[in-house]
Design a protein around this motif. Structure first.
Motif, short mmCIF file in Angstrom:
data_model
loop_
_atom_site.label_atom_id
_atom_site.label_comp_id
_atom_site.label_asym_id
_atom_site.label_seq_id
_atom_site.Cartn_x
_atom_site.Cartn_y
_atom_site.Cartn_z
N VAL A 1 67.83 -41.85 -84.10
CA VAL A 1 68.80 -42.35 -83.11
C VAL A 1 69.27 -41.17 -82.26
CG1 VAL A 1 70.92 -43.66 -82.74
CG2 VAL A 1 69.53 -44.10 -84.78
N THR A 2 68.89 -41.17 -81.01
CA THR A 2 69.25 -40.09 -80.10
C THR A 2 69.76 -40.65 -78.78
OG1 THR A 2 67.00 -39.97 -79.20
CG2 THR A 2 67.50 -38.56 -81.10
N LEU A 3 70.47 -39.80 -78.05
CA LEU A 3 70.90 -40.12 -76.69
C LEU A 3 70.25 -39.13 -75.74
CD1 LEU A 3 73.12 -41.70 -78.32
CD2 LEU A 3 74.70 -41.12 -76.47
N SER A 4 69.92 -39.57 -74.56
CA SER A 4 69.35 -38.68 -73.56
C SER A 4 70.45 -37.81 -72.98
CB SER A 4 68.71 -39.50 -72.44
OG SER A 4 69.70 -40.21 -71.71
N ALA A 5 70.07 -36.78 -72.26
CA ALA A 5 71.05 -35.90 -71.62
C ALA A 5 71.94 -36.70 -70.67
CB ALA A 5 70.33 -34.78 -70.88
N GLU A 6 71.33 -37.64 -69.95
CA GLU A 6 72.10 -38.47 -69.02
C GLU A 6 73.10 -39.35 -69.77
OE1 GLU A 6 68.53 -36.95 -67.28
OE2 GLU A 6 68.80 -38.20 -69.06
N GLU A 7 72.68 -39.87 -70.91
CA GLU A 7 73.59 -40.71 -71.71
C GLU A 7 74.73 -39.89 -72.28
OE1 GLU A 7 70.58 -44.25 -73.23
OE2 GLU A 7 70.59 -42.33 -74.28
N TRP A 8 74.46 -38.67 -72.72
CA TRP A 8 75.54 -37.81 -73.21
C TRP A 8 76.51 -37.48 -72.08
CZ3 TRP A 8 77.21 -37.63 -77.78
CH2 TRP A 8 76.38 -37.63 -78.89
N ASP A 9 75.99 -37.26 -70.87
CA ASP A 9 76.87 -37.00 -69.73
C ASP A 9 77.79 -38.20 -69.48
OD1 ASP A 9 75.86 -34.47 -69.27
OD2 ASP A 9 74.45 -35.11 -67.71
N ALA A 10 77.23 -39.40 -69.63
CA ALA A 10 78.03 -40.61 -69.43
C ALA A 10 79.11 -40.73 -70.50
CB ALA A 10 77.13 -41.83 -69.44
N VAL A 11 78.78 -40.38 -71.76
CA VAL A 11 79.77 -40.42 -72.84
C VAL A 11 80.88 -39.41 -72.56
CG1 VAL A 11 80.16 -40.00 -75.29
CG2 VAL A 11 78.09 -41.19 -74.55
N ARG A 12 80.49 -38.23 -72.10
CA ARG A 12 81.47 -37.19 -71.80
C ARG A 12 82.40 -37.63 -70.67
NH1 ARG A 12 77.95 -33.81 -71.25
NH2 ARG A 12 77.89 -32.87 -73.33
N SER A 13 81.84 -38.24 -69.65
CA SER A 13 82.64 -38.71 -68.52
C SER A 13 83.58 -39.84 -68.93
CB SER A 13 81.71 -39.16 -67.40
OG SER A 13 82.44 -39.71 -66.32
N ALA A 14 83.06 -40.77 -69.74
CA ALA A 14 83.86 -41.93 -70.15
C ALA A 14 85.05 -41.54 -71.00
CB ALA A 14 82.98 -42.92 -70.91
N ASN A 15 84.96 -40.40 -71.69
CA ASN A 15 86.02 -40.01 -72.62
C ASN A 15 86.79 -38.77 -72.18
OD1 ASN A 15 85.62 -41.95 -74.99
ND2 ASN A 15 83.55 -41.15 -74.69
N ALA A 16 86.54 -38.31 -70.94
CA ALA A 16 87.18 -37.09 -70.46
C ALA A 16 88.70 -37.20 -70.47
CB ALA A 16 86.68 -36.76 -69.06
N GLY B 1 88.29 -43.54 -78.01
CA GLY B 1 88.01 -42.43 -77.10
C GLY B 1 88.05 -41.08 -77.79
N ILE B 2 89.04 -40.90 -78.66
CA ILE B 2 89.15 -39.63 -79.38
C ILE B 2 87.98 -39.46 -80.35
CG2 ILE B 2 90.53 -38.36 -81.07
CD1 ILE B 2 93.02 -39.58 -79.72
N ALA B 3 87.64 -40.55 -81.06
CA ALA B 3 86.51 -40.49 -81.99
C ALA B 3 85.22 -40.18 -81.26
CB ALA B 3 86.40 -41.81 -82.75
N GLN B 4 85.03 -40.75 -80.08
CA GLN B 4 83.82 -40.47 -79.32
C GLN B 4 83.84 -39.05 -78.76
OE1 GLN B 4 82.83 -43.56 -76.51
NE2 GLN B 4 82.58 -45.09 -78.12
N LEU B 5 85.01 -38.57 -78.39
CA LEU B 5 85.14 -37.21 -77.87
C LEU B 5 84.68 -36.18 -78.90
CD1 LEU B 5 86.28 -35.84 -75.25
CD2 LEU B 5 88.41 -35.52 -76.51
N VAL B 6 85.03 -36.40 -80.17
CA VAL B 6 84.65 -35.42 -81.19
C VAL B 6 83.26 -35.71 -81.77
CG1 VAL B 6 87.03 -34.86 -81.78
CG2 VAL B 6 85.89 -36.69 -83.02
N ALA B 7 82.54 -36.65 -81.14
CA ALA B 7 81.12 -36.84 -81.47
C ALA B 7 80.24 -36.03 -80.52
CB ALA B 7 80.75 -38.31 -81.40
#
Length: 369
Positions: free
Chosen positions: A347-362, A290-296
């Motif tokens: 390799v890219t993520l959509s805005a919606e996918e980035w929102d999901a990453v942000r939510s998952a690691n909040a 989670g921390i590693a994904q947060l700083v991505a």
């Protein structure tokens, strides 16, 4: 070290073949199936023992992501980013996933190392204290005991943090602690605070049932990127196609964990059974991931692509490494011989996918502040 070999079926391809074999027409001997491509064998080192913050190349190998990119990868644990960078530069490995400071130390020592992409954007160097500690600001360290592992990745950067935060280090009682017991020293009250890499120490402290606060040094201008993909400069110059394949496969593996964090960490526990042998093993791995994904989640990746490096930040980070004073007569090549973005963009993520990453690691943001 690289050589070609015939690819094995990925797990996904095997499932596809297995479900359709009875219905498929007989292939002639002259017909070559699409998945029977030539692959290149590659040795890749992690920066440290496989954990929640760095396991994704192992997952990519298991899922066939590297094979799908024409790479037969062998993933090995590392023994610290400095050693891992040196091992790649000395041709012990073809590629590495190495913290930026390790790469820069190697480059400043004259080793021909090239960075092909950045995966995480904060090494999470910092100060850990228990939540009920009176140490609420860096200045509060004065008059307190600070545990530190002298050989740790963050220890050499403490003077820079102290200077930036206005700490009088003569008033801080620095206690040298073994790396095996650094978190325990804090938990048992032997020291008031410790220097640490957040993605490594926070999971251990939380798993022990303690609440903590963590002061990120990057918030005080002591900034270093974390995981980067590196290779020898000769490999970069002689075989850009191989570099592209390895970068794509590595970033695709990381992207999979960003999009599927729960499934990915459970698969990691299957690949490395030791993770599940202790009560805190899997929970610690989840926090580390989670921390590693947060700083991505940074503008570099969101506005450009996974792996993108802000080249304007690199000279400042390199200067921070040179200021450590651990290298005699450093010679730093031009920026274009140190790092490149030319393999980044697939390799890219959509805005919606980035929102999901942000939510998952909040939830992991609670540890910083």
């Amino acid at each position: 070290m690289t050589k070609s070999t015939s690819s094995k079926l990925s797990r996904r391809q095997a499932l596809i073949l297995g479900s359709s074999a009875l219905a498929a027409p007989m292939l002639s001997l002259q017909t070559r199936p699409l998945w029977a491509q030539e692959t290149t064998r590659v040795a890749l080192t992690l920066p440290w023992v496989a954990n929640g913050s760095n396991y994704w190349p192992m997952l990519g190998k298991e899922m066939g992501i590297y094979a799908d990119n024409g790479i037969d990868v062998e993933v090995s644990r590392g023994f610290g980013s400095v050693a891992a960078a040196q091992a790649v530069a000395n041709d012990q490995f073809d590629f590495g996933v190495v913290f930026a400071s390790g790469n820069m130390l190697a480059q400043a020592r004259g080793l021909d190392l090239m960075v092909l992409g950045t995966v995480n954007y904060d090494a999470t160097m910092g100060i850990a204290t228990l939540a009920d500690s009176p140490i609420a600001t860096p200045k509060d360290l004065e008059g307190k005991t600070l545990g530190m592992v002298p050989t740790s990745a963050e220890a050499p950067f403490f003077p820079a943090f102290a200077a930036a935060a206005g700490i009088d280090t003569d008033k801080v009682d620095i206690v040298q602690v073994d790396s095996k017991v650094i978190e325990r020293a804090l938990l048992d009250g032997q020291v008031d605070a410790i220097t640490a890499i957040g993605s490594s120490s926070i999971p251990n402290i939380v798993a022990a049932g303690a609440d903590l606060r963590f002061m990120l040094w990057s918030e005080y201008g002591v900034e270093q990127y974390a995981a980067q993909i590196c290779t020898r400069r000769e490999t970069y110059e002689a075989n850009p196609d191989l570099c592209q394949k390895v970068v794509d496969a590595t970033l695709q593996s990381f992207a999979y964990t960003l999009k599927n964090p729960e499934e990915s960490i459970n698969e990691f526990a299957r690949i490395v059974p030791e993770v599940g042998l202790t009560a805190n093993g899997l929970p610690s791995a989840k926090i580390s991931q989670g921390i590693a994904q947060l700083v991505a989640i940074r503008p570099e990746a969101i506005e450009n692509a996974l792996g993108y490096s802000d080249l304007e930040k690199i000279p400042g980070m390199m200067q921070g490494v040179l200021d450590l004073g651990t290298i005699e007569n450093p010679v730093v090549p031009p920026l274009e011989q140190l790092i490149t973005n030319e393999f980044v963009g697939n390799v890219t993520l959509s805005a919606e996918e980035w929102d999901a990453v942000r939510s998952a690691n909040a939830e992991y943001a609670q540890y910083f502040g």
